[in-house]
Design an enzyme around this catalytic site. Sequence first.
Site, mmCIF file in Angstrom:
data_model
loop_
_atom_site.group_PDB
_atom_site.id
_atom_site.type_symbol
_atom_site.label_atom_id
_atom_site.label_comp_id
_atom_site.label_asym_id
_atom_site.label_seq_id
_atom_site.Cartn_x
_atom_site.Cartn_y
_atom_site.Cartn_z
ATOM 1 N N ASP A 133 1.074 -0.982 0.146
ATOM 2 C CA ASP A 133 -0.216 -0.416 -0.114
ATOM 3 C C ASP A 133 0.816 0.739 0.253
ATOM 4 O OD1 ASP A 133 -1.292 2.598 1.171
ATOM 5 O OD2 ASP A 133 -2.936 0.590 0.968
ATOM 6 N N TRP A 162 -5.686 1.465 -0.178
ATOM 7 C CA TRP A 162 -5.221 0.689 -1.649
ATOM 8 C C TRP A 162 -4.974 -0.784 -0.983
ATOM 9 C CZ3 TRP A 162 -6.691 4.031 -4.820
ATOM 10 C CH2 TRP A 162 -6.167 5.230 -4.825
ATOM 11 N N ASP A 163 -5.193 -0.903 -0.294
ATOM 12 C CA ASP A 163 -5.534 -2.503 0.668
ATOM 13 C C ASP A 163 -6.485 -2.927 0.828
ATOM 14 O OD1 ASP A 163 -2.549 -3.766 0.695
ATOM 15 O OD2 ASP A 163 -2.595 -2.403 3.184
ATOM 16 N N ILE A 164 -7.676 -1.842 1.110
ATOM 17 C CA ILE A 164 -8.637 -2.184 1.089
ATOM 18 C C ILE A 164 -9.992 -1.794 -0.033
ATOM 19 C CG2 ILE A 164 -10.931 -0.450 1.976
ATOM 20 C CD1 ILE A 164 -8.998 1.166 3.975
ATOM 21 N N GLY A 167 -8.918 -5.388 -1.445
ATOM 22 C CA GLY A 167 -9.940 -6.170 -0.406
ATOM 23 C C GLY A 167 -11.257 -6.831 -1.296
#
Lengths: 406, 406
Positions: A133, A162-164, A167
Amino acid sequence: MELLSALRVVEGSAFVAAPLGGLTLAQLGADVIRFDTIGGGLDYKRWPVTDDGVSLYWAGLNKGKRSIAIDLARPEGRELATELITAPGDNAGVFLSNFPESGWLADARLRARRPDLVYVNIVGNPDESTAVDYTVNAASGIANATGPVGSLFPVNNALPAWDIATGLNAVIGVLAAERKRNTTGEGQLVKISLADVAFTMVANLGFLAQAEVQHENRPPLGNDMYGAFGRDFATSDSRRVMVVAISLNQWRTLVKATGIEEHLPAMERAFDADFTKEADRYGARDGIAALLKPWFETRTLDEVRRALDAHGVCWGPYQTFTQLLDDDWRVAPTSPVFGDVDHPGIGTLRTPASPMKFPTEPPIAPVSAPLLGMHTDDVLADVLDLSPAEIGKLHDDGVVASAVEL
Amino acid sequence: MELLSALRVVEGSAFVAAPLGGLTLAQLGADVIRFDTIGGGLDYKRWPVTDDGVSLYWAGLNKGKRSIAIDLARPEGRELATELITAPGDNAGVFLSNFPESGWLADARLRARRPDLVYVNIVGNPDESTAVDYTVNAASGIANATGPVGSLFPVNNALPAWDIATGLNAVIGVLAAERKRNTTGEGQLVKISLADVAFTMVANLGFLAQAEVQHENRPPLGNDMYGAFGRDFATSDSRRVMVVAISLNQWRTLVKATGIEEHLPAMERAFDADFTKEADRYGARDGIAALLKPWFETRTLDEVRRALDAHGVCWGPYQTFTQLLDDDWRVAPTSPVFGDVDHPGIGTLRTPASPMKFPTEPPIAPVSAPLLGMHTDDVLADVLDLSPAEIGKLHDDGVVASAVEL
């Protein structure tokens, strides 16, 4: 009411994106089985941790899943994980992972065992080189557009946005591919790159087009909104609030609540502006903010709250996490989404269920994460149909492990 | 290969979250029909805009949809939109909206017309009062954990991360509810609150638990990562880079690439630390950064790139949007996700398709957004089965409009 209660998903993961994907599916009722190597994966001890070293981060991202602990360094362990991933069943055969899609987890290897596998694989860069991220956000342009006006330094956000997004895209990949499989019988490999998610989003939101067409990099604007009136103000009791007026209606409620109306005609003349226009309010935002500042500075947060809420202004207080936890009705245990839940090895935590609500159905209660390996025997029995003797032998051979009390 | 090619979704929306949801569905092949009032909704002119006032933001978030323009102030227009939303068909009857779920858009009104409707409604606060990304982020605690070490002021992020997470959750709501409908025949109202999305995520990531259990609000850390070694450095040519070493392997590649190994035993003694441990690397991060800083300061970005890439270090340059556009292979028109596409009224833009890739299928090409009202006649004909004469009458009566060239 559990929308996904028939679906079984196997998760091989670490860190944020893939575990969040599994969490999201589990909170909608899917049976999500996360396998980890005995002793835990790379994210098992991630900070923040309790004084005893139990990861609050791991506990947050693995709620409502079943956990099986397998020695993944050994061929027998990998075979067991492969059997889980490719186990038969109409609503099974879904694998969500951010492990490298190679070796024993290569799509071709898994698909040979279950041709209709839905395999969603999260990678860093599009060429599958490493990216996280923080490195993707640096490259995205967002860090250079964040921070004080005139800042020459990039500012990282504390939220791994960005991870969120990655996912949640992985969940969309699972559901879209499984939808197709239900119609055609065909499985699917879906690859989602963290960098692709970030850069496509920056393009979707117009940041990239602004640079391309207007030859203009959005500068850091402090806490102002871009393109509309939105700014933060200090209150007399040293709190801060964010105030937003995007629509004309929101602008009118703000003007009314703060009583600045009489000054506006002169301010409009000064800025050659028409404050019924969003762009003109943005252009004259420093003038507007100068009119508003004394109103906020002479009122406490409670006074601000009462006055703004009475007029339906769009605003919010800045809060620390503690203030959010202690003062905000939206996360109170009486809210339909949050509850106080006991987490093994940690204690009671204010714990969320899914943010999705189904008004005509009873709410889904929040639950804790499992202990690592808590469901090893259950999963071996009900997914792989192993007998107690076979399960016992796997334990004796050290191929699997049960939960250790924290 | 279009996973969702049979699905039809009607979108009634403005701003980021709901349009992003529709965009995501359209990019996976769904027929997404966005209806707007004649002349455009609240977001039709949002900044950034071209010199001619065409919104780059609107163009970014509505790619690949069909657009129908209806006078929504008139009963005949609302009836037409209602007919679109509730039109029959196995893969239809899906409505995604952030308009108030009341009046003519009340769930009960729409469901009376189509009982198995899948209706995903995005709201601000859980009680449906107004909230936007900026006010929710202020309340979430994240802004207070962002910015320079020691900062007393909250820092907003330039990215509307909560809008993004909400829009992607709305897609998950659509697909999960439609999956259930395909099994049971039952429709569903799904409510998603921006505030719930933000606060559940802050809880999922351990920020809230850290405040509750450790009585500790994560402080702003500048550009450092929390809980692992990650920091930004300046290069000799005035660029900045973000360097991350979460896993032991990432740490070892960084040590090797920068040649700091010989200084580590003394640094470990100085900090009473064991650098094979993630938490110890985090604790001694200022010492580690002091060792690394001269290495970066004496190298250009290109030299840094070559040395770090040769060792597989996890890092990335900070870039402006222009630098991302001009210098980064990941958004080049040769990448499988991006292409140069002509947008009506704007010109050529670097344009993304879905971030999801299906390695065994031909890639889906990026497309532009429609002109407002471009598909009015098509949609009336193929969804509502209206004759040319009936469509002509709707135009004559001013109930619908076609696209105006920009």
